[in-house]
Design a protein around this motif. Structure first.
Motif, mmCIF file in Angstrom:
data_model
loop_
_atom_site.group_PDB
_atom_site.id
_atom_site.type_symbol
_atom_site.label_atom_id
_atom_site.label_comp_id
_atom_site.label_asym_id
_atom_site.label_seq_id
_atom_site.Cartn_x
_atom_site.Cartn_y
_atom_site.Cartn_z
ATOM 1 N N MET A 56 0.835 -1.206 0.000
ATOM 2 C CA MET A 56 0.000 0.000 0.000
ATOM 3 C C MET A 56 0.870 1.257 0.000
ATOM 4 O O MET A 56 0.585 2.244 -0.666
ATOM 5 C CB MET A 56 -0.924 -0.004 1.204
ATOM 6 N N ASN A 57 1.992 1.166 0.734
ATOM 7 C CA ASN A 57 2.851 2.346 0.802
ATOM 8 C C ASN A 57 3.347 2.787 -0.562
ATOM 9 O O ASN A 57 3.627 3.948 -0.777
ATOM 10 C CB ASN A 57 4.046 2.072 1.721
ATOM 11 N N LEU A 58 3.462 1.788 -1.463
ATOM 12 C CA LEU A 58 3.947 2.102 -2.810
ATOM 13 C C LEU A 58 3.027 3.094 -3.498
ATOM 14 O O LEU A 58 3.468 4.003 -4.191
ATOM 15 C CB LEU A 58 4.048 0.817 -3.649
ATOM 16 N N GLU A 59 1.724 2.918 -3.319
ATOM 17 C CA GLU A 59 0.813 3.858 -3.973
ATOM 18 C C GLU A 59 0.598 5.122 -3.149
ATOM 19 O O GLU A 59 0.209 6.146 -3.683
ATOM 20 C CB GLU A 59 -0.530 3.189 -4.293
ATOM 21 N N ILE A 60 0.894 5.021 -1.870
ATOM 22 C CA ILE A 60 0.653 6.167 -1.000
ATOM 23 C C ILE A 60 1.751 7.227 -1.123
ATOM 24 O O ILE A 60 1.468 8.420 -1.218
ATOM 25 C CB ILE A 60 0.510 5.690 0.465
ATOM 26 N N ALA A 61 2.983 6.780 -1.151
ATOM 27 C CA ALA A 61 4.105 7.735 -1.132
ATOM 28 C C ALA A 61 4.017 8.806 -2.226
ATOM 29 O O ALA A 61 4.152 9.998 -1.928
ATOM 30 C CB ALA A 61 5.427 6.985 -1.189
ATOM 31 N N PRO A 62 3.785 8.420 -3.491
ATOM 32 C CA PRO A 62 3.701 9.475 -4.523
ATOM 33 C C PRO A 62 2.533 10.434 -4.290
ATOM 34 O O PRO A 62 2.638 11.627 -4.570
ATOM 35 C CB PRO A 62 3.474 8.700 -5.828
ATOM 36 N N LEU A 63 1.432 9.885 -3.748
ATOM 37 C CA LEU A 63 0.280 10.751 -3.485
ATOM 38 C C LEU A 63 0.606 11.759 -2.377
ATOM 39 O O LEU A 63 0.243 12.926 -2.457
ATOM 40 C CB LEU A 63 -0.935 9.906 -3.073
ATOM 41 N N VAL A 64 1.300 11.270 -1.351
ATOM 42 C CA VAL A 64 1.685 12.167 -0.254
ATOM 43 C C VAL A 64 2.587 13.269 -0.791
ATOM 44 O O VAL A 64 2.416 14.450 -0.488
ATOM 45 C CB VAL A 64 2.397 11.400 0.879
ATOM 46 N N SER A 65 3.509 12.846 -1.621
ATOM 47 C CA SER A 65 4.457 13.810 -2.192
ATOM 48 C C SER A 65 3.722 14.861 -3.031
ATOM 49 O O SER A 65 3.980 16.065 -2.899
ATOM 50 C CB SER A 65 5.467 13.024 -3.030
ATOM 51 N N ALA A 66 2.788 14.397 -3.858
ATOM 52 C CA ALA A 66 2.019 15.331 -4.698
ATOM 53 C C ALA A 66 1.161 16.253 -3.835
ATOM 54 O O ALA A 66 1.070 17.457 -4.085
ATOM 55 C CB ALA A 66 1.132 14.546 -5.662
ATOM 56 N N ALA A 67 0.556 15.670 -2.801
ATOM 57 C CA ALA A 67 -0.304 16.475 -1.924
ATOM 58 C C ALA A 67 0.509 17.563 -1.232
ATOM 59 O O ALA A 67 0.050 18.692 -1.073
ATOM 60 C CB ALA A 67 -0.982 15.571 -0.895
ATOM 61 N N ARG A 68 1.723 17.205 -0.839
ATOM 62 C CA ARG A 68 2.560 18.191 -0.157
ATOM 63 C C ARG A 68 2.896 19.369 -1.081
ATOM 64 O O ARG A 68 3.126 20.480 -0.631
ATOM 65 C CB ARG A 68 3.846 17.509 0.334
ATOM 66 N N GLN A 69 2.892 19.106 -2.374
ATOM 67 C CA GLN A 69 3.134 20.174 -3.349
ATOM 68 C C GLN A 69 1.868 20.996 -3.610
ATOM 69 O O GLN A 69 1.858 21.881 -4.451
ATOM 70 C CB GLN A 69 3.602 19.579 -4.702
ATOM 71 N N GLY A 70 0.787 20.624 -2.928
ATOM 72 C CA GLY A 70 -0.447 21.395 -3.077
ATOM 73 C C GLY A 70 -1.478 20.747 -3.980
ATOM 74 O O GLY A 70 -2.490 21.365 -4.323
#
Lengths: 188, 352
Positions: free
Chosen positions: A1-15
């Motif tokens: 699950m972390n595999l799909e979560i990490a990029p989303l977290v990163s994108a979210a942090r960029q706004g």
């Protein structure tokens, strides 16, 4: 699950709001289970998840490790649920009355539908009587079908602790159900 | 009848077996124990029975939460990180009151404008800036008389349709009508209903009875009266208001809604339940009947004699309101059920 979560977290942090919403949707069910476990009310549980959603968005910069998002977000859900629980205890509507007597006036419906509905309501009442920690673990297991390890991670406890709590919760539930069925002459 | 210590352990293993977390070597021991221990076999049966029931209850709870959350985690609602959460929350809390205030101001302007310039159409002042999204308005009865922003609509024929815009005030003088938006949300009104389509997702009910059918996943709806705010997602419910009494009633026909009075925590209301709200408090009424609740439409009753605070009297209650069995068919356009004031001994609120 972390595999799909990490990029989303990163994108979210960029706004990226869409990425953040997707992230929360991935946790929606488990968050709902936790919130309901604590609050024992579906509307309040939904409110708690929504509040946590906004709070997490605002605090995303404070999350140091992207892969820790799940635990971090679910902790916000728990904290918010506990806040709402305290608030509810302080400000419970004093004029609300449950007109239980009217329950007896229920009209008939298709027997199997009615039976299933009544059964669902009965379980719901039993769930409401259980301690919050039991309700929480039961929902995570039976709604989410999470492994003991997963549940332990979410609740911040050990696998042994989860197994033990789950056993006690189920035993309590089965006993209450048995008593209830016995008192109503057995309706199944 | 206390089980042997070994039985305690076995029962714990049964719980693990249910979760497929029991090591295979223990499964064998467990099976062997069950072969000769009738107490544990019985316990196992009861346990499984409990688990089946639990799954049913959990699915119900989980489905409800899912329904409530669907469509509410809206990215556009996330304000920029610089804005304080308190401000956002305060705005959220104030929104229903502001909407009600705005609706009140609109009504006041319309009354003043009508007094000074009979025939004045105030929609001409602002309609151009109204949010996009027309709604269709259809008559449900031959004798329907419906006003949009004070202008009588030509909906004399049953089934006649017109268009209304967000921000419009709608008043049903007689008969019944149906407002449908592009998301498929349906508002059924009857004689005496007076409401404002405050925004694409909110309606302010000033007086009378309105039934709302909100399909799941269509963004929900907020219905505001002076006494109470009702938030819904995918449900059918009615709101009725007696303006002169400052009293509202919310009745859930199918699904669930959250009812908010002032700053209090939302009160959940489920199928068949209703709540009466006045300035002094609220009164919750639990489930009365689970009878089928067919959709409204021709089921709405005709006008009721009497006046309330200069407005029309509340309309006849829909025969399909929760808690009541459907009545056999009646002749002509007679009300299909007794109005509130007849049902409750001559007083609409049952207070006098």
């Amino acid at each position: 699950m972390n595999l799909e979560i990490a990029p989303l977290v990163s994108a979210a942090r960029q706004g990226d709001r869409e990425a953040f919403t997707k992230l929360v949707e991935l946790h929606q069910k488990v968050a709902g289970s936790i919130a309901y476990g604590i609050l024992n009310d579906t509307h309040l549980a939904a409110d708690a998840v929504q509040d946590a959603y906004v709070k997490a968005w605002r605090g995303l910069d404070g999350l140091r490790e992207d892969e820790r998002f799940s635990a971090w977000f679910l902790k916000i859900v728990r904290t918010r649920s506990l806040d709402l629980l305290r608030h509810r205890r302080r400000k419970a509507p004093e004029t609300v009355q449950l007109d239980d007597a009217l329950d007896a006036d229920r009209g008939p419906g298709p027997p199997e539908v009615l039976e299933q509905k009544e059964r669902g309501e009965k379980i719901r009442k039993i769930l409401a009587e259980l301690p919050a920690e039991y309700r929480e673990v039961l929902l995570l297991k039976h709604d989410q079908d999470r492994s003991y390890r997963d549940i332990a991670r979410i609740l911040g406890t050990t696998v042994k602790g989860v197994e033990s709590k789950l056993f006690r919760a189920r035993r309590a539930l089965a006993e209450k159900l048995k008593r209830l069925d016995g008192s109503s002459g057995g309706d199944h | 009848m206390n089980p042997e210590p070994e039985c305690h352990l076995i029962r714990r293993w049964i719980s693990q077996l249910e979760d497929q977390e029991l090591p295979p070597e223990r499964v064998t021991i467990l099976e062997s124990h069950l072969d000769h221990c009738s107490g544990c076999r019985n316990w196992y049966e009861e346990f499984q029975h409990g688990m089946d029931a639990l799954d049913l209850g959990v699915v119900k709870v989980s489905g409800e939460i899912d329904q409530l959350l669907t469509g509410t985690l809206v990215p556009s609602k996330l304000s920029p990180p610089g804005e304080s959460e308190e401000i956002t929350r305060a705005a959220d809390r104030a929104a229903p009151r502001l909407a009600a205030l705005a609706a009140g101001v609109l009504v006041l302007i319309s009354i003043v404008a009508w007094g000074i310039f009979p025939g004045f159409r105030w929609d001409a002042l602002w309609r151009g800036s109204a949010p996009a999204g027309n709604l269709s308005l259809a008559s449900l009865q031959d004798d329907s008389l419906i006003e949009i922003d004070g202008q009588e609509q030509d909906l004399s024929q049953d089934g006649a349709t017109g268009m209304v815009e967000i921000g419009t005030t709608i008043r049903c003088r007689s008969g019944a009508g149906e407002i449908v938006d592009s998301a498929g949300r349906v508002i059924t009104i009857s004689a005496g209903t007076y409401l404002v389509l405050t925004s694409e997702s909110s309606v302010t009910l000033i007086n009378g009875l309105a039934r709302f059918e909100v399909p799941p996943g269509k963004g929900g709806l907020v219905v505001i009266t002076e006494e109470v705010t009702t938030r819904v997602l995918g449900t059918t419910f009615e709101v009725e208001r007696w303006a002169s009494r400052y009293r509202s009633e919310v009745r859930v026909i199918d699904g669930s809604v959250a009812v908010v009075r002032g700053e209090r925590i939302p009160l959940p209301l489920h199928t068949g339940e209703r709540v009466e709200v006045t300035r002094h408090g609220l009164m919750f009424h639990a489930l009365r009947s689970e009878g089928a609740t067919p959709l409204p439409g021709a089921s709405l009753g005709g006008a009721v004699e009497g006046q309330i605070d200069g407005n029309e009297a509340p309309p006849a209650i829909d025969r399909n309101r929760p808690g009541e069995r459907e009545e056999p068919s009646r002749e002509g356009n007679l009300p299909l059920d007794l109005p509130v004031n007849q049902r409750r001994g001559g007083d609409p609120d049952g207070e006098d």
